[in-house]
Each structure stands twice: as structure tokens, then as C-alpha cells.
Design an enzyme around this catalytic site. Sequence first.
Site, short mmCIF file in Angstrom:
data_model
loop_
_atom_site.label_atom_id
_atom_site.label_comp_id
_atom_site.label_asym_id
_atom_site.label_seq_id
_atom_site.Cartn_x
_atom_site.Cartn_y
_atom_site.Cartn_z
N ASP A 191 73.74 108.14 65.33
CA ASP A 191 72.57 108.50 64.50
C ASP A 191 72.50 110.00 64.20
OD1 ASP A 191 71.72 105.90 64.46
OD2 ASP A 191 70.16 106.16 65.98
N LYS A 243 62.93 109.20 63.64
CA LYS A 243 63.27 108.30 62.53
C LYS A 243 62.79 106.88 62.86
CE LYS A 243 66.87 105.99 64.67
NZ LYS A 243 66.79 104.61 65.16
#
Length: 305
Positions: free
Chosen positions: A155, A17
Site C-alpha cells: 500500500d 485510506k
Amino acid sequence: MRSRAIPTQLRVEAPAKVNLHLAVVARRADGFHDLETVMSTVNLFDTLNLGKRNDGQIEFWWQPGLARTGIRVLDSALMPMDDRNLVVRAALLLKNYAKASDGVSIALTKRIPTEAGLGGGSTNAAATLWGLNRLWDLNLETAEIVELAAQLGSDVPFFAMRTGLALCHGRGERIEALSARDAPAIVMAKPASGLSTAAVFRACHPDAGGMLSERVISGLRDGRWSALARSLRNDLQRPAAELNGDVTRLQKDFDRFGLPFHAMSGSGSTWFGLCDTLCQARRCAGVLRARGWPWVFAGQCRAVA
Ligand code: C5P
């Protein structure tokens, strides 16, 4: 009645990401920080090969991926093969939660650099949860997987939601999926030196002033986020640059490209830029390699494996 075949071997791709925006809003009593962040997956993947074991054991090892992506940015000390690794912790957590009697052998091929701000460990953990849900035929709901993910790291829920693009609040674990019409090309580079997430957060100064306005958020909800790039920021850039001089050198190299948007990802040390075309991203990648950066990648945002 149609029966669904349960595999004994499974291959799961775990995307990296980038944080297109990261405002550090407040320091909390539990030592974490309240954030407002926009995350997008990128088509850079680690690969997990899972093989079912009948003896209940969890076995794990990893190896570096393509030589081109470079062992120099994979720190073996940060990739233990025991239960300090998020992959093993995810497997144990799921096994306990679901009272699963099966075991697994997990082989991880690592292409996402460590200490890079690209969510490498978190995406591996989320891929482990989803892969084992299938391999062990657990049939857990997304909400259960995301709840387990939140116990593994801030996350991990983003990856567990598998939305590709999201606006996240809280520690990062409160997630609103965003739809995006465009999936811009991206170029990323990382110095040989990394940055510890905890150290960067310790050095930051929270400020609610960095939050996005309602106008920008509704633009993001409409999928117009690339047009809104000028409103995006990363509050961790300054503390990261104070801790690691390579970050500022990378920023200066990206400044020269004249891209619509470039920033650090997460707590660094990766810097990325959004490009109009993949061709432009590859051209920038060539320049960054020639400048001597040890890890450079050109690809596309919004990869859902
Ligand atoms: O959640 P995770 O284990 O990935 O976080 C690593 C470290 O980063 C935490 O121990 C904490 O020091 C810092 N962090 C934070 N606020 C967040 C996320 C992470 O302070 N929202």
C-alpha cells in the site's frame, strides 16, 4: 538566482485510506495476491515531526495522538520503535539509496489505529520518504520515491503517489490516479480487536469474478464513483468476519443507517460508510459511540496532505 531554503525541521501529515473496492483476483507464486482495488485517502492524519541530525543517526519514537481517538485501538506491540517499524525502514532505505550522510530524529503522533485496514504503517512510510527527500535535499523524482515505496509494502506506493484517489492493480503497487468531483463524508468505526493482513489474505478465496466491468471503470475515471457504489465490493470481508466476530456486529450496526454504501476497509477490522453530508456522518458516529465501539471517526474522503 533564487535559492530554495532547506528546512532543518519539518512537519508531515500522513493521511489514512479506505478501500472503496477490493477484489482479490488470484493467489501468486510469491505468496502475495493480485488485486483490483480503489483507494481513497481520508482526512484522518498521523503527524511526523522530522528534525535533521548531523551525526548520521536515525532516531525514532512515537506517541498516541488525541485521547479522543483512543489508545485502546493502538497496539504498542505492533508499533515497535526499532527497525521493525516501517518509518525506520523507510528512512534506512532512502539513506542507503541516496547515500545521504545526514541523520534524522522522527517523532510520530499516531491517530490512525493499528490492524485496522486504514494503511497506518504504509502512510507513515510514504510520509517519511517524502519528508526526508525534502529535509535531506535529495531532489528525488516521484517515480524513484514510488519505486522505493514498493519495496516497503503493497500500500505504500499509493500514499507515495499522493493522488488522493486511485485504482490499483498488481499487489496494489500499480497505480492509476482517478479524479473525483465529489469528496463524500465518511463515518468509520473499529472494534478493540484488530486483524492481521496476512491472516485475512490466507483465509480468502481469490476469484476474478469480482473485478469491475469496463463500464464501471470508465465511470470511476470520469469521477462518478459514488454513483457506482453498488458495483463495489470487498472480497476480504468474508474471511475477516470468519476470523473476528466483531466485524459482523459492526456491519449490522451500519446496516441500520440506510447509507448509500458501507463496507469493510482493506483487511479490516474497520468498517466505514459513505454519507451524504458531514452532519449525517457525525450523527452516525454518535450512534456508534453510544453502541460502545471504542474508536469512531467522522470526516471526509480524499485528503491530500
Ligand atoms: O505488502 P504488505 O507487507 O503490506 O503485506 C502484508 C501481508 O499481506 C503480506 O505478507 C501478504 O501475506 C498479504 N498480502 C497479499 N497480497 C497483497 C498484499 C498483501 O497476500 N496484494
